[in-house]
Design a protein around this motif. Structure first.
Motif, PDB file in Angstrom:
ATOM      1  N   MET B   1       0.838  -1.217   0.000  1.00 23.89           N
ATOM      2  CA  MET B   1       0.000   0.000   0.000  1.00 23.89           C
ATOM      3  C   MET B   1       0.863   1.253   0.000  1.00 23.89           C
ATOM      4  SD  MET B   1      -3.576  -0.187   1.713  1.00 23.89           S
ATOM      5  CE  MET B   1      -3.013   0.174   3.370  1.00 23.89           C
ATOM      6  N   ILE B   2       0.344   2.252  -0.653  1.00 22.42           N
ATOM      7  CA  ILE B   2       1.072   3.507  -0.795  1.00 22.42           C
ATOM      8  C   ILE B   2       0.258   4.617  -0.142  1.00 22.42           C
ATOM      9  CG2 ILE B   2       2.190   2.865  -2.952  1.00 22.42           C
ATOM     10  CD1 ILE B   2      -0.154   4.658  -4.232  1.00 22.42           C
ATOM     11  N   ALA B   3       0.810   5.823  -0.129  1.00 25.96           N
ATOM     12  CA  ALA B   3       0.017   6.977   0.292  1.00 25.96           C
ATOM     13  C   ALA B   3      -1.042   7.244  -0.774  1.00 25.96           C
ATOM     14  CB  ALA B   3       0.928   8.189   0.446  1.00 25.96           C
ATOM     15  N   ILE B   4      -2.127   7.886  -0.388  1.00 24.37           N
ATOM     16  CA  ILE B   4      -3.157   8.236  -1.372  1.00 24.37           C
ATOM     17  C   ILE B   4      -2.551   9.212  -2.387  1.00 24.37           C
ATOM     18  CG2 ILE B   4      -5.421   9.286  -1.691  1.00 24.37           C
ATOM     19  CD1 ILE B   4      -6.124   8.479   1.151  1.00 24.37           C
ATOM     20  N   PRO B   5      -2.644   8.923  -3.696  1.00 32.18           N
ATOM     21  CA  PRO B   5      -2.052   9.832  -4.690  1.00 32.18           C
ATOM     22  C   PRO B   5      -2.609  11.250  -4.527  1.00 32.18           C
ATOM     23  CG  PRO B   5      -2.775   7.797  -5.738  1.00 32.18           C
ATOM     24  CD  PRO B   5      -3.277   7.763  -4.328  1.00 32.18           C
ATOM     25  N   PRO B   7      -3.547  13.938  -6.378  1.00 34.07           N
ATOM     26  CA  PRO B   7      -4.776  14.493  -6.973  1.00 34.07           C
ATOM     27  C   PRO B   7      -6.046  13.853  -6.405  1.00 34.07           C
ATOM     28  CG  PRO B   7      -3.512  13.220  -8.596  1.00 34.07           C
ATOM     29  CD  PRO B   7      -2.675  13.317  -7.382  1.00 34.07           C
ATOM     30  N   LEU B   8      -5.950  12.568  -6.061  1.00 36.64           N
ATOM     31  CA  LEU B   8      -7.107  11.876  -5.484  1.00 36.64           C
ATOM     32  C   LEU B   8      -7.388  12.402  -4.078  1.00 36.64           C
ATOM     33  CD1 LEU B   8      -9.214   9.573  -5.673  1.00 36.64           C
ATOM     34  CD2 LEU B   8      -7.466   8.027  -4.764  1.00 36.64           C
ATOM     35  N   THR B  85     -11.867  12.292 -12.033  1.00 34.32           N
ATOM     36  CA  THR B  85     -11.379  12.418 -10.656  1.00 34.32           C
ATOM     37  C   THR B  85     -12.544  12.400  -9.667  1.00 34.32           C
ATOM     38  OG1 THR B  85      -9.526  13.714 -11.493  1.00 34.32           O
ATOM     39  CG2 THR B  85      -9.930  13.813  -9.120  1.00 34.32           C
ATOM     40  N   LEU B  88     -13.821   8.877  -9.194  1.00 32.89           N
ATOM     41  CA  LEU B  88     -12.878   8.087  -8.393  1.00 32.89           C
ATOM     42  C   LEU B  88     -12.820   8.563  -6.944  1.00 32.89           C
ATOM     43  CD1 LEU B  88     -10.056   7.700 -11.056  1.00 32.89           C
ATOM     44  CD2 LEU B  88     -11.520   5.882 -10.141  1.00 32.89           C
ATOM     45  N   ALA B  92     -13.560   6.226  -3.853  1.00 34.64           N
ATOM     46  CA  ALA B  92     -12.550   6.096  -2.810  1.00 34.64           C
ATOM     47  C   ALA B  92     -13.146   6.394  -1.434  1.00 34.64           C
ATOM     48  CB  ALA B  92     -11.381   7.032  -3.093  1.00 34.64           C
ATOM     49  N   TYR B  96     -13.222   3.741   1.509  1.00 30.58           N
ATOM     50  CA  TYR B  96     -12.427   4.088   2.689  1.00 30.58           C
ATOM     51  C   TYR B  96     -13.280   4.082   3.958  1.00 30.58           C
ATOM     52  CZ  TYR B  96      -8.300   6.263   4.810  1.00 30.58           C
ATOM     53  OH  TYR B  96      -7.177   6.516   5.563  1.00 30.58           O
TER      54      TYR B  96
END
Lengths: 269, 269
Positions: B1-5, B7-8, B85, B88, B92, B96
């Motif tokens: 898992m990464i940080a939330i990108p 722009p998102l 965007t 999405l 998200a 979440y």
């Protein structure tokens, strides 16, 4: 609560029943059986996962996203119905996936929480949705193989990871095994994606169910574009070897999982 | 898992931070306190519920749905960013919401399962999304007051029910009390909606944060349209009395919940 309204139900079922290879539920069940349990244990979670995958396809196909008219040789959801219905059918499938896990009377609360946590993590803003955002950002520009791997790891790999980890967990795999299976899922996802890219260049449109060459037209970063066709095939073979080594590491003797590697490697649609 | 990108994350936070009355989290906390527990017990569930509400607004505002440019005096998400965007970001936020409940270390597994089940039921294809579909179907045609009530019961009422039932459950309310509070939520939702319809006729656009008269233009079925403005006000008063009677029935002595009825009844935005 009422019955699902007719137009919504039709739209949800249209995409669920539009075919698809059911790779994610099969992987979850195979992973569960590889550690000595039975597929019934992950039946609701498998269905939930396929619904999440289906929702993501419906939303990806929307005009504002990939703007695709066909999927699996049939009209995409918004072409068959309309955009509003397609957006809502996607929302409904995503939400319903959590509902069916939460209501599965065969599962303990602790299992339900694990399955919903894995599913939410894999498909949320640090998982699949992140991959979709990074994929959109990468359009019309060249990226590195590492960046491409990260996009696929998120966009495709996270749900595969969820399938394989959930299956193994529900069959009481230990931490070391779970870790190895997670890496197995990682390579499996990459094999899947490289082959997807290769099929977009060399595939038969009748088998794939959509036009080929779409990635090229959209200037998408793909393995053949970054490494050449031969380079992509070699890369895929490396991933196949790595995936097999992870099954050994997890101490798993599963003919089905080994066959699935080959299926991912050689599929023509 | 990464940080939330980035722009998102920006898009998700934009709509979360765009204001809003936080009615649903306040109701959940008030309901929990009304039965003698503390708001901390439903903190993650309250946040999750507000995220689900926010996702539904983002998707409702999309061009394919209500096609609104403004919300709460600010650009809607897809106007501020873009459609892809916004879709999405909504996906998200929805996903979440389940993730944060599943990971709340203060909750037992059994509480997590209850909260996620309530949330999924309320917002899914037999709850909020069903209401949105029926609402779309009802556009440009006259429907009965009963049909209008059903639409609002689903579209708005289900999340209010989730707020109030979750709060009461987490404070160990008994079955009879839960039932009475569910009906309380039902009437509260109707009060909210009648007032919403009334404000679309009589409201001050500067306070509401969007143009008034939009329902009329879209030929939406509203209480003033079906009952006349006076009839709508009378109907609302009936719902106020019914809501109050349900608090008595639940044996609840909550100044906050009583004040919330009046707030719903008299709000000007």
């Amino acid at each position: 609560m009422i019955a699902i309204p007719d137009p919504l139900k039709k739209s949800m079922l249209y995409s669920i029943e539009a075919g698809g290879k059911r790779i994610r539920p099969i992987l979850m069940m195979a992973s569960c059986e590889a550690f000595g349990s039975t597929y019934e244990k992950v039946l609701s979670a498998s269905v939930a996962l396929e619904m999440v995958h289906t929702y993501s396809l419906i939303h990806d196909d929307l005009p504002a996203m990939d703007d695709d008219d066909y999927r699996r040789g049939k009209w995409t959801n918004h072409k068959m119905f309309d955009e509003a219905t397609a957006i809502l059918a996607g929302d409904a499938l995503l939400t319903y996936s959590f509902e069916i896990i939460s209501k599965d009377s065969q599962l303990t609360d602790s299992h339900k929480v694990f399955l919903m946590k894995e599913l939410a993590e894999a498909s949320g803003p640090r998982g699949m949705v992140a991959g979709q955002v990074l994929d959109m950002e990468a359009e019309n520009k060249m990226i590195t193989v590492e960046e491409l791997e990260m996009i696929h790891h998120l966009k495709t790999g996270q749900l595969l990871k969820c399938a394989i980890r959930s299956g193994a967990f529900m069959a009481d795999a230990n931490q070391k095994q779970l870790k190895a299976m997670e890496t197995f899922a990682y390579y499996l996802g990459l094999i899947f994606q490289v082959q997807d890219d290769i099929l977009d260049v060399t595939g038969n449109p009748n088998k794939i169910g959509k036009a080929v060459g779409g990635d090229e037209q959209k200037l998408k970063s793909t393995y053949p574009r970054l490494l050449g066709l031969d380079g992509a095939i070699q890369q895929k073979q490396r991933y196949v070897q790595l995936a097999k080594s992870k099954l050994l590491e997890a101490d798993v003797n599963s003919t089905i999982l080994e066959e699935l590697i080959e299926y991912f490697n050689q599929r023509d649609h």
